[in-house]
Design a protein around this motif. Structure first.
Motif, PDB file in Angstrom:
ATOM      1  N   GLY A 591     -50.273  -8.182  41.677  1.00 27.40           N
ATOM      2  CA  GLY A 591     -49.363  -8.673  42.130  1.00 27.40           C
ATOM      3  C   GLY A 591     -48.441  -8.115  40.517  1.00 27.40           C
ATOM      4  N   SER A 592     -48.981  -7.666  39.353  1.00 28.91           N
ATOM      5  CA  SER A 592     -47.565  -7.096  38.442  1.00 28.91           C
ATOM      6  C   SER A 592     -47.621  -6.321  38.296  1.00 28.91           C
ATOM      7  CB  SER A 592     -47.944  -8.204  37.069  1.00 28.91           C
ATOM      8  OG  SER A 592     -46.899  -8.188  36.135  1.00 28.91           O
ATOM      9  N   VAL A 593     -46.794  -5.698  38.190  1.00 32.11           N
ATOM     10  CA  VAL A 593     -46.080  -4.181  37.797  1.00 32.11           C
ATOM     11  C   VAL A 593     -46.760  -3.526  36.318  1.00 32.11           C
ATOM     12  CG1 VAL A 593     -44.619  -2.139  37.221  1.00 32.11           C
ATOM     13  CG2 VAL A 593     -44.423  -3.737  39.626  1.00 32.11           C
ATOM     14  N   ARG A 594     -46.514  -5.235  35.574  1.00 36.52           N
ATOM     15  CA  ARG A 594     -46.458  -5.302  34.276  1.00 36.52           C
ATOM     16  C   ARG A 594     -48.500  -4.563  33.830  1.00 36.52           C
ATOM     17  NH1 ARG A 594     -45.165  -9.674  32.869  1.00 36.52           N
ATOM     18  NH2 ARG A 594     -46.985 -10.629  32.990  1.00 36.52           N
ATOM     19  N   ASP A 595     -49.332  -5.208  34.177  1.00 36.72           N
ATOM     20  CA  ASP A 595     -50.384  -4.980  33.983  1.00 36.72           C
ATOM     21  C   ASP A 595     -50.579  -3.955  34.809  1.00 36.72           C
ATOM     22  OD1 ASP A 595     -50.980  -7.707  33.363  1.00 36.72           O
ATOM     23  OD2 ASP A 595     -51.467  -8.620  35.773  1.00 36.72           O
ATOM     24  N   TYR A 596     -50.071  -3.623  35.963  1.00 38.49           N
ATOM     25  CA  TYR A 596     -50.900  -1.852  36.728  1.00 38.49           C
ATOM     26  C   TYR A 596     -50.762  -0.557  35.545  1.00 38.49           C
ATOM     27  CZ  TYR A 596     -51.040  -4.823  40.699  1.00 38.49           C
ATOM     28  OH  TYR A 596     -51.748  -5.406  41.898  1.00 38.49           O
ATOM     29  N   GLU A 702     -29.972 -12.570  38.792  1.00 31.55           N
ATOM     30  CA  GLU A 702     -29.880 -12.672  37.562  1.00 31.55           C
ATOM     31  C   GLU A 702     -30.498 -12.675  36.495  1.00 31.55           C
ATOM     32  OE1 GLU A 702     -28.541 -16.953  34.710  1.00 31.55           O
ATOM     33  OE2 GLU A 702     -29.166 -17.361  36.771  1.00 31.55           O
ATOM     34  N   TRP A 703     -30.372 -12.213  35.008  1.00 37.17           N
ATOM     35  CA  TRP A 703     -31.172 -11.609  33.917  1.00 37.17           C
ATOM     36  C   TRP A 703     -32.060 -12.782  33.738  1.00 37.17           C
ATOM     37  CZ3 TRP A 703     -32.683  -6.958  32.126  1.00 37.17           C
ATOM     38  CH2 TRP A 703     -33.307  -7.214  30.737  1.00 37.17           C
ATOM     39  N   ARG A 704     -33.558 -12.670  33.736  1.00 37.69           N
ATOM     40  CA  ARG A 704     -34.077 -14.046  33.343  1.00 37.69           C
ATOM     41  C   ARG A 704     -35.102 -13.339  32.729  1.00 37.69           C
ATOM     42  NH1 ARG A 704     -35.399 -17.644  39.124  1.00 37.69           N
ATOM     43  NH2 ARG A 704     -33.298 -18.145  38.967  1.00 37.69           N
ATOM     44  N   VAL A 705     -34.703 -14.068  31.250  1.00 34.91           N
ATOM     45  CA  VAL A 705     -36.303 -13.416  30.092  1.00 34.91           C
ATOM     46  C   VAL A 705     -37.348 -14.121  30.564  1.00 34.91           C
ATOM     47  CG1 VAL A 705     -36.683 -13.533  27.795  1.00 34.91           C
ATOM     48  CG2 VAL A 705     -34.102 -13.591  28.885  1.00 34.91           C
ATOM     49  N   GLU A 706     -38.603 -14.093  30.717  1.00 33.04           N
ATOM     50  CA  GLU A 706     -39.866 -13.930  31.230  1.00 33.04           C
ATOM     51  C   GLU A 706     -40.426 -13.685  29.844  1.00 33.04           C
ATOM     52  OE1 GLU A 706     -44.190 -11.900  33.192  1.00 33.04           O
ATOM     53  OE2 GLU A 706     -41.904 -11.102  32.953  1.00 33.04           O
ATOM     54  N   ARG A 707     -41.090 -15.102  29.616  1.00 32.48           N
ATOM     55  CA  ARG A 707     -41.782 -16.028  29.029  1.00 32.48           C
ATOM     56  C   ARG A 707     -43.107 -15.181  28.835  1.00 32.48           C
ATOM     57  NH1 ARG A 707     -38.752 -19.835  26.262  1.00 32.48           N
ATOM     58  NH2 ARG A 707     -36.833 -21.249  27.484  1.00 32.48           N
ATOM     59  N   LYS A 708     -43.256 -15.155  27.378  1.00 32.35           N
ATOM     60  CA  LYS A 708     -44.505 -14.874  27.002  1.00 32.35           C
ATOM     61  C   LYS A 708     -45.597 -15.169  26.399  1.00 32.35           C
ATOM     62  CE  LYS A 708     -43.220  -9.670  28.770  1.00 32.35           C
ATOM     63  NZ  LYS A 708     -41.712 -10.345  27.947  1.00 32.35           N
ATOM     64  N   SER A 709     -46.503 -15.635  25.732  1.00 27.94           N
ATOM     65  CA  SER A 709     -47.939 -15.741  25.587  1.00 27.94           C
ATOM     66  C   SER A 709     -47.691 -15.003  24.108  1.00 27.94           C
ATOM     67  CB  SER A 709     -49.364 -16.299  25.744  1.00 27.94           C
ATOM     68  OG  SER A 709     -49.884 -15.340  25.786  1.00 27.94           O
ATOM     69  N   ILE A 710     -47.776 -15.449  22.826  1.00 32.96           N
ATOM     70  CA  ILE A 710     -48.384 -14.569  22.115  1.00 32.96           C
ATOM     71  C   ILE A 710     -49.108 -13.263  21.991  1.00 32.96           C
ATOM     72  CG2 ILE A 710     -49.278 -14.897  19.502  1.00 32.96           C
ATOM     73  CD1 ILE A 710     -45.726 -16.075  19.971  1.00 32.96           C
ATOM     74  N   SER A 711     -50.816 -14.050  23.435  1.00 33.61           N
ATOM     75  CA  SER A 711     -51.454 -13.473  22.810  1.00 33.61           C
ATOM     76  C   SER A 711     -51.319 -12.244  24.305  1.00 33.61           C
ATOM     77  CB  SER A 711     -53.136 -13.964  24.370  1.00 33.61           C
ATOM     78  OG  SER A 711     -52.332 -14.647  25.056  1.00 33.61           O
ATOM     79  N   MET A 712     -50.708 -11.840  24.928  1.00 37.73           N
ATOM     80  CA  MET A 712     -49.702 -11.404  26.126  1.00 37.73           C
ATOM     81  C   MET A 712     -49.033  -9.928  24.973  1.00 37.73           C
ATOM     82  SD  MET A 712     -47.674 -11.457  29.601  1.00 37.73           S
ATOM     83  CE  MET A 712     -49.148 -12.644  29.954  1.00 37.73           C
ATOM     84  N   LYS A 713     -48.639 -11.185  24.324  1.00 38.88           N
ATOM     85  CA  LYS A 713     -47.314  -9.914  23.390  1.00 38.88           C
ATOM     86  C   LYS A 713     -47.890  -9.206  22.743  1.00 38.88           C
ATOM     87  CE  LYS A 713     -43.444 -13.337  23.656  1.00 38.88           C
ATOM     88  NZ  LYS A 713     -42.254 -13.973  22.570  1.00 38.88           N
ATOM     89  N   TRP A 714     -49.198  -9.431  21.758  1.00 41.00           N
ATOM     90  CA  TRP A 714     -49.990  -9.294  20.788  1.00 41.00           C
ATOM     91  C   TRP A 714     -50.742  -7.664  22.032  1.00 41.00           C
ATOM     92  CZ3 TRP A 714     -50.254  -7.769  16.337  1.00 41.00           C
ATOM     93  CH2 TRP A 714     -50.215  -8.996  15.410  1.00 41.00           C
ATOM     94  N   ARG A 715     -51.483  -8.104  22.998  1.00 40.53           N
ATOM     95  CA  ARG A 715     -51.644  -7.143  23.808  1.00 40.53           C
ATOM     96  C   ARG A 715     -50.831  -5.791  24.198  1.00 40.53           C
ATOM     97  NH1 ARG A 715     -52.717  -8.068  29.907  1.00 40.53           N
ATOM     98  NH2 ARG A 715     -50.523  -7.790  30.323  1.00 40.53           N
ATOM     99  N   ASN A 716     -49.983  -6.951  25.017  1.00 40.63           N
ATOM    100  CA  ASN A 716     -48.963  -5.400  24.974  1.00 40.63           C
ATOM    101  C   ASN A 716     -48.350  -5.097  24.405  1.00 40.63           C
ATOM    102  OD1 ASN A 716     -48.985  -6.618  27.750  1.00 40.63           O
ATOM    103  ND2 ASN A 716     -46.988  -7.377  27.869  1.00 40.63           N
ATOM    104  N   GLY A 717     -48.359  -5.068  22.470  1.00 35.46           N
ATOM    105  CA  GLY A 717     -47.900  -4.408  21.637  1.00 35.46           C
ATOM    106  C   GLY A 717     -48.637  -3.013  21.535  1.00 35.46           C
ATOM    107  N   LEU A 718     -49.918  -3.815  21.738  1.00 37.36           N
ATOM    108  CA  LEU A 718     -51.209  -2.450  20.612  1.00 37.36           C
ATOM    109  C   LEU A 718     -51.535  -1.583  21.475  1.00 37.36           C
ATOM    110  CD1 LEU A 718     -53.934  -5.256  19.451  1.00 37.36           C
ATOM    111  CD2 LEU A 718     -52.435  -3.419  18.473  1.00 37.36           C
ATOM    112  N   ILE A 719     -51.452  -2.075  22.980  1.00 34.09           N
ATOM    113  CA  ILE A 719     -51.335  -1.230  24.764  1.00 34.09           C
ATOM    114  C   ILE A 719     -50.141   0.051  24.037  1.00 34.09           C
ATOM    115  CG2 ILE A 719     -51.676  -0.611  26.417  1.00 34.09           C
ATOM    116  CD1 ILE A 719     -52.450  -2.817  27.301  1.00 34.09           C
TER     117      ILE A 719
END
Length: 804
Positions: A591-596, A702-719
């Motif tokens: 259900g997450s667009v980010r995952d898709y 209202e804009w809400r900054v999503e809190r991401k874990s360090i592992s998720m940030k690294w995963r997204n960055g690498l992709i």
């Protein structure tokens, strides 16, 4: 001959007309219109029987997909004529029966539409010469039978039986299609007639056995052979006219037709003989043994159909040995087996069709098919009892009924294996007639159950909701009476059928024979005191004994090993597939667009990135690149900074402005590269996009900054980094390699001919005029969207979202 083509398409045309005609011919009257279709076709085909018996055949071809060698070719010979007459003849009687069986409250128009679709599909199967066309009609029979079985779709069992039948038969059809494609790769033709003429070429090919096995899987699934027979008993949830038509006379015979039709192609190979004959005998004994334990008459007839189909299949297997034998006496013995198969094919349609209609009458008049709730009906329903007696005794192989004649031929065919001495092991040659005899004993038992437990004996206590027992209306009895009469007529005049119907079919199965000499044996009710008659006497004696003490030994069906069924395996397999599929789906459908987006980019990186490594020309060539000026580098640096800054934006306004910086920087690059038209277009598009973003985001929460874990940030960055690297590498590789001359030379010279001084303008105005018009239309639609958003007025009392 166009008559054959019309025979296929007339039912489809009638099916399209039924929904409209049903508005005028309401109730049962629509049935008389539908009945005229198969009756007309039956008479039309019957007129061609004399010419077919003289050796004539009828063909018609018109191109369908010539580039793929697919032509709509029809072919009518003796073999296809048998099935075409059964489809139309039994179809006429089934429609007549259904007129009085179905209630006027049913969706009769829908029922007859499905029935005509199935009729046309079956005629297409048996009359097609092109394998691809045959496959199309083959799968259409599965779809139309699915609709007929699920006619009472409000019942859970009807839906289950329909899905089960379609799943098994369609899967088998796909295997069959693969076999057809293998045959095409061997012969480069889809024509059945041409394949038969190239049997030596096919037999010498390494793909011979795989093609044979794939075709047989398709035939076995459709004709309910073991272990694919499990769909047939559940398909009995269909209305009785459907069962009488599909599951006794037509659909299940499609597999029989396919095996008979491909016998000249594959016969002569030991694998064909062993698979067809052994699977047939196994199906026969399995079906007959399971039929005895049934308490529902329709289920009993379903397993009896499985058994009888196995018997016919085993005869075709034995008959295939005629292609491998050189002695004339052996050839005569084995061709007689195929003759028995075709003979019993017709006999089975007559007695089994009448029995299904009898069961439908009991269900219609009494409200039950349960054997334990029946009995003592012979005096109350004498005509129905007489029909059931004729049909059951014929299926049991007793005289004076047609089933006796074909059962004797069946025993003779099984015994011929020993006499011909073609099998390497004597014990194996004895096993065939032994299994055939045991299956016949159980056939005799369940036939006695139909007669004695349903119509004779004491009448059981009435159950709640039971209707008073009475004879069925004469209109409902006409169709089964006709079939029962045919059972007797065929017994007394079998050779008429053999000469005009079975003889031409034998020539189709054995094309190496130039005439019917030696192919059509004389059928006699009495052959003297030979082994077949002793086997029949043994069947009757042991059958009567086992039936008499049935209540004492029927308990063996409760043993653990006999409780195991293929149905349970099928249901377990489907449950496992459903559970596994659900787990897998839940894994990636988060259900997450980010995952898709991550899945898409990973697929892109894996396939494109890995594919680039295997390219021999994986070399960067910068020798032809122009030097990068300082101002160009600064613009690119600004674009890089704005792209990175978007990732750390804390408000929507900041993100939109930074995105705009990217767009306008691209426009400036176009100006630097002396492309003012592109720059102007880019500025317009970027402006419209920015305005749209601002207007749309104004109404978002209202804009809400999503809190991401360090592992998720690294995963997204690498992709993200890997995606960028792959795109960059592709761009550099494309830039450094020129496999074809540049098209710019053509555009430059053609632009001068068009009278244009600016090449880009000429391309947009002349070469891409239609594309440019669509781009203008897109801008116009975007402008309308902007105008609508500007004029949008918020409802009074609505909370103003935070403007960020």
């Amino acid at each position: 001959m166009i008559t054959v083509l019309l025979a296929i398409f007339i039912p489809f045309i009638a099916a399209c007309l039924v929904p409209f005609i049903h508005k005028f011919l309401t109730g049962r009257r629509i049935g008389w219109f539908v009945m005229a279709v198969p009756l007309f076709l039956f008479i039309l085909l019957l007129r061609l029987v004399p010419s077919l018996s003289d050796g004539s055949t009828y063909t018609y071809t018109f191109p369908w997909i010539p580039s793929a060698d697919v032509h709509f070719s029809t072919y009518l010979d003796g073999l296809s004529m048998i099935f075409a007459l059964l489809i139309t003849g039994i179809g006429s009687l089934v429609v007549l029966y259904s007129i009085f069986y179905l209630s006027e409250r049913e969706a009769i128009g829908r029922f007859y539409t499905y029935l005509l679709l199935f009729m046309g599909a079956m005629l297409g199967v048996v009359l097609s010469d092109n394998l691809i066309v045959l496959y199309v009609f083959w799968e259409l029979t599965s779809i139309s039978s699915f609709l007929l079985i699920a006619f009472w779709y409000h019942r859970k069992q009807s839906r289950y039986g329909a899905k089960k039948s379609m799943l098994i038969t369609v899967t088998g059809g796909i295997f069959m299609l693969a076999g057809f494609l293998l045959l095409y790769s061997m012969t480069e033709t889809f024509s059945l007639r041409e394949l038969i003429g190239m049997r030596e070429v096919i037999a010498a090919d390494s793909l011979f056995v795989p093609a044979m096995l794939l075709v047989l899987i398709g035939a076995f699934t459709k004709s309910a052979q073991f272990p694919f027979h499990i769909w047939l008993p559940d398909a009995m949830e269909a209305p009785t006219p459907v069962s009488a038509y599909l599951h006794s006379a037509t659909m299940v015979k499609a597999g029989i037709y396919l095996v008979a039709r491909f016998t000249p192609v594959f016969a002569g190979h030991a694998t064909w003989f062993y698979i067809v004959s052994c699977v047939g005998l196994l199906t026969m004994i399995w079906g007959s043994v399971n039929a005895v334990k049934q308490t529902d008459l329709k289920a009993l007839l379903a397993f009896s159909t499985v058994s009888q189909l196995g018997m016919i299949m085993s005869l075709l297997g034995v008959g295939s040995l005629a292609f491998a034998s050189s002695e004339s006496t052996h050839v005569a013995l084995f061709t007689a087996a195929t003759f028995a198969a075709l003979f019993h094919l017709i006999n089975h349609s007559t007695f089994k069709g009448s029995l299904f209609m009898v069961v439908g009458i009991l269900d219609h008049e009494l409200g039950t098919r349960n054997i334990r709730r029946l009995g003592g009906l012979a005096t109350i329903m004498p005509i129905t009892f007489s029909i059931a007696l004729i049909g059951s005794f014929s299926m049991a192989g007793l005289p004076p009924f047609n089933g006796f004649l074909s059962k004797e031929l069946f025993f003779e065919a099984m015994l011929s294996l020993k006499e011909a001495n073609l099998l390497t092991m004597d014990s194996l040659a004895l096993l065939f007639p032994l299994v055939a005899w045991i299956g016949s004993v159980f056939t005799f038992i369940y036939c006695m159950i139909i007669v004695f437990q349903s119509f004779l004996g004491k009448t059981p206590e009435p159950f709640p909701g039971q209707r008073p027992a009475h004879e069925a209306p004469i209109q409902m009895l006409v169709a089964p009476l006709v079939l029962a009469s045919l059972v007797l007529l065929i017994f007394f005049f079998p050779n008429t059928l053999g000469t005009y119907i079975l003889g031409p079919a034998m020539l189709a199965v054995y094309p190496q024979f130039e005439s019917l000499n030696g192919l059509v044996p004389e059928i006699h009710a009495w052959h003297g005191w030979k082994m077949p008659i002793f086997m029949t006497i043994g069947v009757v004696l042991l059958g009567v004994l086992l039936y008499r003490f049935l209540r004492y030994w029927k308990g063996i069906y409760q043993l653990g090993i006999l409780q195991w069924t293929l149905d349970r395996l099928y249901n377990t397999f489907l449950l496992w597939m459903e559970t596994t599929a659900t787990k897998i789906t839940k894994t990636y459908m988060t259900g997450s667009v980010r995952d898709y987006v991550a899945y898409i980019m990973l697929f892109f990186i894996a396939f494109l990135g890995i594919g680039l490594v295997g390219i021999p020309q994986f070399v960067f060539d910068f020798s032809k690149d122009a030097p990068i000026e300082i101002n160009e580098g600064l613009i690119v640096f600004v674009m890089m900074c704005s792209s990175i800054a978007i990732l750390f934006a804390r408000s929507r306004i900041t993100a939109i402005i930074l995105n705009g910086v990217l767009g306008y920087s691209i426009a400036i690059l176009f100006v630097v590269f002396r492309a003012p038209d592109l720059a102007l277009t880019q500025i317009i598009v970027e402006t419209v996009t920015t305005v749209l973003f601002l207007l749309c985001f104004y109404f978002l929460p209202e804009w809400r900054v999503e809190r991401k874990s360090i592992s998720m940030k690294w995963r997204n960055g690498l992709i993200a980094a890997a995606s960028g690297i792959v795109v960059t590498v592709v761009a550099l590789l494309v830039q450094g390699h020129s496999f074809y001359p540049s098209i710019s030379v053509y555009y430059e010279s053609a632009s001068r001919l068009a009278g244009g001084l600016n090449v880009v303008n000429t391309i947009l105005g002349d070469f891409r005029a239609f594309d440019t018009m669509l781009e203008v239309l897109v801008l116009f639609i975007a402008g309308l969207g902007v105008f609508s958003l500007v004029k949008l007025r918020r409802k009074k009392g609505a909370d103003h979202p935070e403007k960020k």
